[in-house]
Design a protein around this motif. Structure first.
Motif, PDB file in Angstrom:
ATOM      1  N   VAL A 194       5.974   5.599  -2.081  1.00 54.70           N
ATOM      2  CA  VAL A 194       4.068   6.343  -1.818  1.00 54.70           C
ATOM      3  C   VAL A 194       3.701   5.070  -3.216  1.00 54.70           C
ATOM      4  N   LYS A 195       2.841   4.489  -3.232  1.00 50.84           N
ATOM      5  CA  LYS A 195       1.861   3.498  -3.846  1.00 50.84           C
ATOM      6  C   LYS A 195       1.470   4.750  -5.376  1.00 50.84           C
ATOM      7  N   THR A 221       6.827   2.880   2.219  1.00 49.60           N
ATOM      8  CA  THR A 221       6.324   4.001   2.913  1.00 49.60           C
ATOM      9  C   THR A 221       7.522   4.884   3.724  1.00 49.60           C
ATOM     10  N   SER A 222       8.598   3.884   4.644  1.00 50.99           N
ATOM     11  CA  SER A 222       9.373   4.814   5.851  1.00 50.99           C
ATOM     12  C   SER A 222      10.739   4.374   4.510  1.00 50.99           C
ATOM     13  N   ASP A 243       6.000  -2.632   2.296  1.00 53.08           N
ATOM     14  CA  ASP A 243       5.593  -1.171   3.094  1.00 53.08           C
ATOM     15  C   ASP A 243       6.422  -0.388   2.913  1.00 53.08           C
TER      16      ASP A 243
END
Length: 135
Positions: free
Chosen positions: A92-93, A87-88, A85
């Protein structure tokens, strides 16, 4: 297919993909690095090539994130196991995908195919991963 068999194939596929990315980078004079859990390039890779590829399901962002150029536009990471993950960290995926595996034909006595040695013939392809792109 057992979890261990799936992991074996996914790790081999991730390594093969990272080997290809490393070859392309070398052909462009771009230095790159392998660790146990990730491949990465400190300089921007050619278009459509990731800046890092995870090589193991236990890879974590600290294995490579500080080693790649996240400051310039276009930084991307191939999360070969869809386990991170980021995102932080501003990613972005971009898309999700699956590895597709078909064991190679082997001749009697030919043990060169790792899937053949592991007894993985005629099994369904494992699911795989996504590619993350920085905004």
């Amino acid at each position: 297919m057992t979890s261990a068999e799936t992991t074996f194939i996914r790790v081999a596929a991730a390594r093969n993909n990272a080997d290809w990315c490393a070859s392309v980078c070398r052909s462009h004079g771009i230095p790159n690095t392998f660790s146990e859990t990730a491949w990465h390039s400190a300089r921007r890779t050619p278009p459509y090539y990731p800046d890092a590829v995870t090589l193991h399901p236990d890879a974590v962002p600290t294995d490579f994130l500080s080693e790649i150029d996240t400051a310039s536009p276009g930084c991307s990471i191939k999360d070969s196991f869809a386990a991170l993950d980021l995102t932080s960290d501003g990613f972005v995926k971009f898309f999700t995908a699956q590895w597709i595996h078909r064991p190679a034909e082997t001749h009697k006595g030919n043990n060169a195919d790792p899937a053949h040695r592991a007894g993985l013939h005629s099994r369904p392809a494992p699911r795989l991963a996504g590619h993350l792109a920085r905004r």
